[in-house]
Design a protein around this motif. Structure first.
Motif: not given
Length: 364
Positions: A136-140, A228-235
């Motif tokens: 899972r990358s979060f570059q963008k 911590a499993g934050a739900d705002y995150i998206h890859d």
């Protein structure tokens, strides 16, 4: 470290050889090499850049796989990964991110500071296979998508127009990661350990709004929220959410953040005082102790502890250290190699890849 394409794509470079020598002393199962230029990205804007292999693969083939001292063995890393970096990458439309009066010019108007795409990137080498389909990358990921972010926004109270800030239009495109944040699941002894890699921007060089300090704070915060499993995150593929509750992980990299060295102090908040990371025993070195801080991982005076290897609480930390010999040590010239390799010092941890208390071969 700042290794470029010209250094690693051919043999005989002094700095690259010294870096490989230091790594061979420890023989880690997984290594992240920070500030290793991404040659594949650079080749898109420059002629004559070799692309037959990534720079991390070239570093493995030309240096790590060959003994750099008569007492050492080469290391065969079967698996390598060179993530794409935001450094030197310009948005599709020109913006004046650094507020110098000119829009769309590197390095200051790129998503991450760089005179070409992929400068100061990082590479990962491993003896263990990784689950490529589940990286899972979060570059963008946009900075504004982090709730409670610290973006200095134009027009807000306390934001100085003589400093660096973002306009509302700029927040629509500005990315959180100055390089990239990436989760690489490694297959280790029948289980999975997630390697969490990033290299946040240094909290300096930014003027009255503490732009880089705020940016560093939120880059460091990201992986704390992720585990911590934050739900705002998206890859970058659109998948939402952080890590599962039962996941094992190790955070690795130059975080450009040390306890108590900045007003925002993200290292204390998100590492030291965070039960999601094991920090009860931090690595030390004789060389750092001689300079007045046994926990130091870099030679520059500010932010002396900036490099981290932090396992999840379910993994057992067997031992850890910083490779920084004392000035009077004479271990086969290791001190000289350490000085030549980088102004940072290698940090390693010996971690049991099974749950704490279980038997089995530890993994570094």
């Amino acid at each position: 470290m700042d290794l470029n394409t010209e250094q690693v794509q051919q043999k005989g470079d002094e700095q690259a050889a010294a870096a490989a020598r230091v790594i061979q002393e420890i023989d880690p199962d997984v290594i992240v090499v920070n500030e290793l230029a991404n040659n594949i990205q650079k080749a898109r804007v420059a002629d004559g850049v070799p692309t037959e292999k990534t720079n991390i693969q070239a570093f493995v083939d030309n240096y790590l796989s060959e003994p750099q001292h008569r007492t050492l063995d080469g290391i065969e890393y079967e698996y390598t990964l060179q993530p794409t970096s935001n450094t030197g990458v310009l948005p599709e439309e020109p913006y004046d991110f650094n507020k110098d009066g000119t829009a769309g010019e590197r390095p200051g108007d790129a998503f991450g500071f760089g005179v070409f795409p992929g400068q100061y990137a990082f590479g990962i080498a491993s003896k263990h296979p990784f689950d490529e389909a589940n990286i899972r990358s979060f570059q963008k990921f946009r900075w504004t998508d982090m709730p409670g972010n610290l973006i200095p926004l134009a027009g807000e109270a306390g934001v100085d127009t003589d400093g660096i800030y973002l306009t509302e239009a700029e927040t629509d495109v500005y990315r959180l990661s100055s390089k990239t944040h990436i989760d690489v699941p490694f297959e280790v002894d029948g289980g999975t350990v997630h390697g969490l890699f990033s290299h946040p921007t240094p909290p300096v060089f930014d003027g009255p709004n503490n732009f880089n300090g705020r940016w560093n704070h939120d880059e460091v915060r990201f992986f704390a929220d992720y585990v911590a499993g934050a739900d705002y995150i998206h890859d970058d593929s659109g998948r939402k959410g952080g890590l599962a509750d039962d996941a094992s992980y190790v955070l690795m990299g130059d975080m450009n953040a040390g306890p108590g060295d900045e007003p925002l102090d993200p290292a204390t908040k998100y590492f030291i005082e965070n039960d999601d990371f094991t920090t009860r025993r931090l690595p030390t070195s004789p060389g750092g102790a001689q300079r007045g801080n046994p926990y130091a991982t870099a030679t520059f005076d500010a932010r002396p502890k900036v490099d981290w290897v932090l396992p999840s609480p379910d993994l057992s930390l067997r031992s850890s250290s910083v490779v920084w010999p004392s000035k009077n040590a004479s271990k086969r010239g290791l001190g000289e190699a350490v000085d030549t390799a980088s102004d940072h010092r290698m940090v390693w941890a010996d971690i049991d890849n099974r749950q704490r208390g279980a038997s089995g071969r530890p993994s570094r």
